[in-house]
Write an enzyme that holds these catalytic residues in place. Structure first.
Site, PDB file in Angstrom:
ATOM      1  N   ASP A   1      57.487 -25.064 -23.856  1.00 17.36           N
ATOM      2  CA  ASP A   1      56.422 -24.485 -23.183  1.00 17.36           C
ATOM      3  C   ASP A   1      55.105 -25.388 -23.504  1.00 17.36           C
ATOM      4  O   ASP A   1      55.316 -25.858 -24.672  1.00 17.36           O
ATOM      5  CB  ASP A   1      55.993 -23.030 -23.948  1.00 17.36           C
ATOM      6  CG  ASP A   1      54.682 -22.328 -23.298  1.00 17.36           C
ATOM      7  OD1 ASP A   1      54.661 -22.243 -22.058  1.00 17.36           O
ATOM      8  OD2 ASP A   1      53.888 -22.178 -23.878  1.00 17.36           O
TER       9      ASP A   1
ATOM     10  N   GLU B   1      57.929 -27.968 -19.632  1.00 12.64           N
ATOM     11  CA  GLU B   1      56.686 -27.417 -18.751  1.00 12.64           C
ATOM     12  C   GLU B   1      55.472 -28.260 -18.904  1.00 12.64           C
ATOM     13  O   GLU B   1      54.695 -28.091 -19.768  1.00 12.64           O
ATOM     14  CB  GLU B   1      56.290 -25.805 -19.097  1.00 12.64           C
ATOM     15  CG  GLU B   1      55.333 -25.238 -18.088  1.00 12.64           C
ATOM     16  CD  GLU B   1      54.486 -24.192 -19.043  1.00 12.64           C
ATOM     17  OE1 GLU B   1      53.570 -23.553 -18.239  1.00 12.64           O
ATOM     18  OE2 GLU B   1      54.329 -24.101 -20.138  1.00 12.64           O
TER      19      GLU B   1
END
Length: 991
Positions: free
Chosen positions: A660, A713
């Site tokens: 993330d 990401e």
């Protein structure tokens, strides 16, 4: 013989008197004289009749190497062999003419000491003292001083050189004393020490030798250095010793060194204070059982205990209560009894346990070295709480990295959350603190009580806890895994193909809300079956690492090594992963190494100073989320994160990590204004520490766990996210080493296009085609994730324009376009059945929309049926996944039909077999729409149409095989004509 002249010309009597004064103290200078006189009176009668015979007897009976008298005789033989008889006669005559008043202080001191002799040697001592008196009486005043020394050391009367002779005499005296006593009696040179030392010597020495030795030592005390050990080099004749006491150079007065004696087992004040305040760095050196002079010292620290008893076999010894919870005792044992235990009695309770401070460290030097180097790839096996058997005893090892702490203690349910009695030891420069606690195991709650550098205390959860309490409780839980994996076939085949060359269709799930209220084991009964039915190849679990606030969806992690306890135990989570694998479904997990929350019981300033976070506030504070960023430049922090990535893949069989917020890690100026960030050493904005960390993490994971995939990401155009770490790009950086990257650009552009009314889409046509400009710059995943259906962004179907029918038609057409586009697919839960509402973690997907009793159930079920068919065709069509990263796997047929809102392209598999995808995003039917095609395909067959009636469409189809015509179109030698359904995507394959 003629007495030798004193070299210094001083008065020996005065020097001897000064020496006597030093030995007895200046307070009562006449006291030695009185004592000597008293001793003289007691022995005069016997001594006067035996003086001459005693001298002869002493010389005749002592051995040359052991008896001081023998030393004198030996010296006399060496210096005056021919005159020995004459010397003896002269000595006798001199003794006969000498008055008692002229006796030297040495004689008086010898008399003084004779009073203190034991009863068994009293007579011999008196006789020897008398003999010494006679010898002293035969000498001149100068000789008397030398005689005092001779009485102590039995040195020869005549010497070649005073200094050398003195050392020789002393050495002989030490050897004689050592042989007689069998101990280190050589240190016994002073008057104060002689009494205790002689008692030891006399136990193993004949009475005569004892008496002789006593007389010698008594004489020495009048002239030797002050109490304390006298090295052989400093024991000199009287004339040299007197000069030491002169005012120009005060004599050294070392304290007397007594023979080893039993010590007090009680702790000293310093250790007590450190243990009470929680700042002792090595409690194992003072607590437990230790060999000391006199036996074995047992020490225990048990606050609130009424008594503590050491138990070893038949031995039971109650320790002394030293106050403040300290207990100690000295037992006359030769070694620490193996397996001893402590019987601790409290008010109303009693427990018998092994002593926690009787164990060796549980961590080896190699583990500590790897931790120091930041290279321990199995960090979870050495830090944290681990039930184990250590030195044959069951218990739990606690270990934690806290290099800035002044002290660390363990507190938990097993000690009523009072860590006072469980201080940990520091294992050197590693910063690791460790303690093995016997008789506690799984299920116990614990935390670490840390004393900060300023002396204040903080109670912290274990950073490497593998299980936690259910939030909002924050304690760590001792745990061990008992799950037996059944997914060996899955693990064996998962590395057969790399992710970018395999079918990869992902269903993103927020476990706590997918079916609210279900546990991991209950989810294992439903989730695998549901995902398998829909045809997805993988599930991606939003962060399941423990997090205190459910509203963060798991993206603010405090327990990096523990699955959230909201749904069950770590073994329960393993059961779920195992069930998914047995269903043929891979498991990806969101992993959050970018930041962590500021909770004061977790990682923030863990040991009182910035530790996991960067010490520079500009680098540590995350501007968007109010959290703290990790210090990627610190090797131990990097090790903590790299090992964590390996941990999830190894221990939980996770097949991939979706990392993330990578962009926030890569840029120093991420969400920061000028002046809020500091450039790197090259003056750039790249976070070089984060780059190193990500490269190390990826390289380590791929090496340690073959077959897994890491996914970034990353929302910027950073070069080389999915390039190998050793391949440098134009910017000079090696690749970050990820396997896949989310294509955030495609997601934003395509959703923006779809949000426009069809009549306006021709002005945004490039938003659907631009992604192919960079489609092969990285290995991409096309994500429709949770981030796109929350916080006012609306659900996927609700983003579409038009009425309900058109919204669903647009959604279906969009999904068809997405599944055919180069790249892997990801779809968030609830979007597979066109949920109209935004997702909420409080209640999850609106499953009631699929209830047959609901009137519009068919509309939602139709979309879900389409998703199932998309996945089925996708899995069985290599052209859609085999060459996702190869430009040769894609060809535009028409990409500029903006007026028609049409996009048509070919996908090719490794063998060249094509699939034709056509998306028509206008709400009209276009009959006979001509498209150029390759001329080597004999006929085309419609394999998927999003406008089918069973999906909720208008059912405009091409049911028959479509044969190419030799009419060139769109630059192709052949062409076909199709009926294009409204707002639909059609796939065709060679018939």
């Amino acid at each position: 013989m003629t007495p030798r002249t004193t070299p210094s010309g001083s008065d020996p009597k005065k020097k001897a008197a000064k020496a006597t004064e030093r030995a007895t103290g200046p307070e009562n200078p006449e006291k030695p004289v009185k004592k000597a006189a008293t001793a003289k009176k007691e022995t005069t009668r016997k001594a006067s009749a035996t003086r001459a015979s005693a001298i002869k007897k002493t010389a005749a009976t002592k051995s040359p190497d052991r008896r001081a008298g023998g030393e004198k005789a030996a010296a006399e033989k060496e210096t005056a062999k021919k005159a020995s008889a004459t010397k003896a006669t002269a000595a006798k005559k001199t003794a006969a003419t000498k008055s008692p008043e002229e006796k030297s202080p040495a004689k008086k001191a010898a008399g003084k000491k004779a009073v203190g002799e034991k009863e068994t040697a009293r007579k011999a001592s008196a006789t020897k003292a008398a003999a010494v008196k006679k010898t002293a009486a035969t000498k001149s005043p100068e000789k008397k001083a030398a005689g005092k020394k001779a009485a102590a050391a039995k040195a020869p009367a005549k010497k070649q050189a005073e200094g050398a002779a003195a050392k020789k005499v002393t050495a002989k005296k030490v050897a004689a004393a050592t042989d007689a006593a069998g101990t280190a009696v050589a240190k016994k040179a002073s008057a104060k020490k002689a009494t205790a030392a002689k008692g030891t010597a006399r136990k193993s020495t004949p009475a005569e030798a004892t008496a002789t030795k006593a007389a010698a030592e008594k004489s020495t005390s009048a002239t030797a250095a002050p109490a304390g050990h006298v090295p052989a080099e400093t024991t000199t004749v009287a004339s040299d010793r007197v000069t030491v006491s002169g005012p120009a150079e005060p004599p050294k007065s070392p304290k007397p060194k007594k023979a080893p004696a039993p010590v007090s087992p009680a702790l000293d004040a310093g250790d007590r204070e450190r243990l009470l305040s929680g700042t002792h760095h090595d409690p194992h050196t003072v607590l437990g059982a230790h060999q000391v002079a006199g036996g074995i010292a047992f020490r225990a620290f048990r606050p609130y205990a009424l008594s503590v008893t050491a138990v070893a076999g038949d031995l039971r010894a109650e320790l002394h209560d030293d106050g403040d919870g300290f207990f100690s005792g000295l037992l006359p044992l030769s070694e620490v009894p193996p397996g001893y235990r402590l019987l601790v009695r409290y008010e109303g309770a009693e427990q018998e346990v092994e002593d926690a401070y009787g164990f060796l460290p549980t961590l080896g030097e190699f583990d500590l070295h790897l931790i120091n180097e930041g290279r321990h790839e199995e960090l979870w096996t050495v830090l944290g709480a681990h039930p184990m058997t250590h030195q044959g005893v069951s218990g739990t090892r606690f270990s934690v990295w806290a290099p800035n702490a002044r002290g660390v203690r363990v507190a938990g349910t097993f000690n009523f959350w009072d860590g006072t009695s469980y201080p940990m030891r520091s294992l050197g420069s590693s910063g690791v603190w460790e303690l093995f606690v016997p008789a506690i195991g799984e299920g116990e709650l614990y935390k670490f009580e840390i004393t900060r550098p300023d002396g204040s205390k903080t109670l912290r959860a274990d950073p490497l806890a593998r299980r936690t309490e259910v939030p909002p409780n924050t304690s760590s839980v001792i745990t061990a895994s008992h799950h037996e994996w059944q997914d060996a076939p899955w693990l064996e085949q998962r590395a057969a193909l790399p992710a970018h060359e395999a079918p990869f269709s992902v269903y993103e799930v927020h476990l706590p809300s997918w079916r609210p209220g279900l546990t991991y084991r209950q989810l294992a009964e439903q989730l695998p079956a549901y995902v398998k039915d829909l045809g997805f190849t993988h599930v991606e679990l939003m962060p399941i690492a423990e997090h205190p606030f459910g509203g963060s969806w798991g993206y603010q992690v405090t327990g990096f090594y523990a699955p959230t306890a909201r749904l069950g135990s770590p073994d329960d989570f393993k059961y779920l992963v195992d069930a998914l694998h047995q269903a043929g479904i891979g498991v990806l997990m969101d992993w959050v190494p970018a930041h962590f929350p500021r909770d004061d019981w977790a990682l923030a300033e863990f040991d009182g100073r910035p530790l996991y976070e960067h010490e520079d506030p500009l680098r540590s504070a995350h501007p968007d989320w109010g959290t703290l960023e990790f210090d990627y430049g610190r090797r131990e922090v990097r090790n903590f994160l790299v090992a964590n990535a390996v941990y999830w893949c190894r221990e939980f069989h996770i097949d991939g990590l979706r990392v993330d917020a990578v962009a926030s890690m890569l840029y120093l100026d991420y969400s920061r204004e000028p002046g809020q960030w500091v450039p790197n050493v090259h003056g750039g904005r790249e976070n070089l520490d984060a780059v190193d960390f990500l490269q190390e993490m990826n390289a380590t994971v791929y090496r340690q766990v073959p077959g897994v995939v890491t996914i970034a990401e990353e929302s910027t155009a950073w070069d080389g996210v999915t390039r190998a770490t050793h391949h440098r790009g134009p910017g000079g950086f090696g690749g970050l080493g990820f396997g896949l990257k989310w294509n955030m650009g495609w997601m934003h552009d395509s959703l923006d296009y779809m949000s426009h009314e069809p009549v306006h889409r021709k002005y945004h046509h490039n938003e659907m085609t631009f992604s192919m400009v960079y489609a092969y710059s990285e290995n991409y995943v096309l994500p429709i994730s949770h981030d796109e259906v929350v916080h006012g962004k609306r659900s996927l179907v609700s983003k579409m324009p038009g009425d309900w029918w058109q919204q669903r038609a647009n959604l279906r057409a969009y999904l068809g376009f997405m599944w055919a586009h180069p790249g892997k697919q990801l779809l968030f839960m609830g979007q597979e059945f066109a949920q109209g509402a935004e997702w909420s973690e409080a209640h999850g997907p609106d499953w009631w929309l699929l209830d047959p009793a609901y009137g519009a159930e068919a509309d939602h079920r139709g979309v879900r049926d389409l998703v199932r068919d998309l996945n089925v065709v996708y899995r069985h069509t290599p052209a859609l996944w085999q060459r996702d990263i190869d430009p040769a796997g894609f060809e535009w047929i028409v990409g500029d039909a903006a007026e028609d809102n049409v996009f048509a392209f070919l996908r090719h598999d490794a063998d060249g077999t094509p699939l034709l995808a056509v998306s028509h995003l206008s709400p009209v039917v276009r009959h006979g729409y001509r498209l150029g095609v390759p001329d080597d395909v004999q006929a085309w067959h419609e394999t998927l149409n999003t406008d089918l009636g069973r999906y909720g469409g208008s059912d405009v189809t091409n049911p028959d095989a479509i044969k190419p015509e030799p009419q060139g179109w769109h630059g192709r030698p052949a062409s076909i004509t199709l009926n294009l359904p409204p707002l639909a995507t059609v796939w065709l394959r060679p018939a």
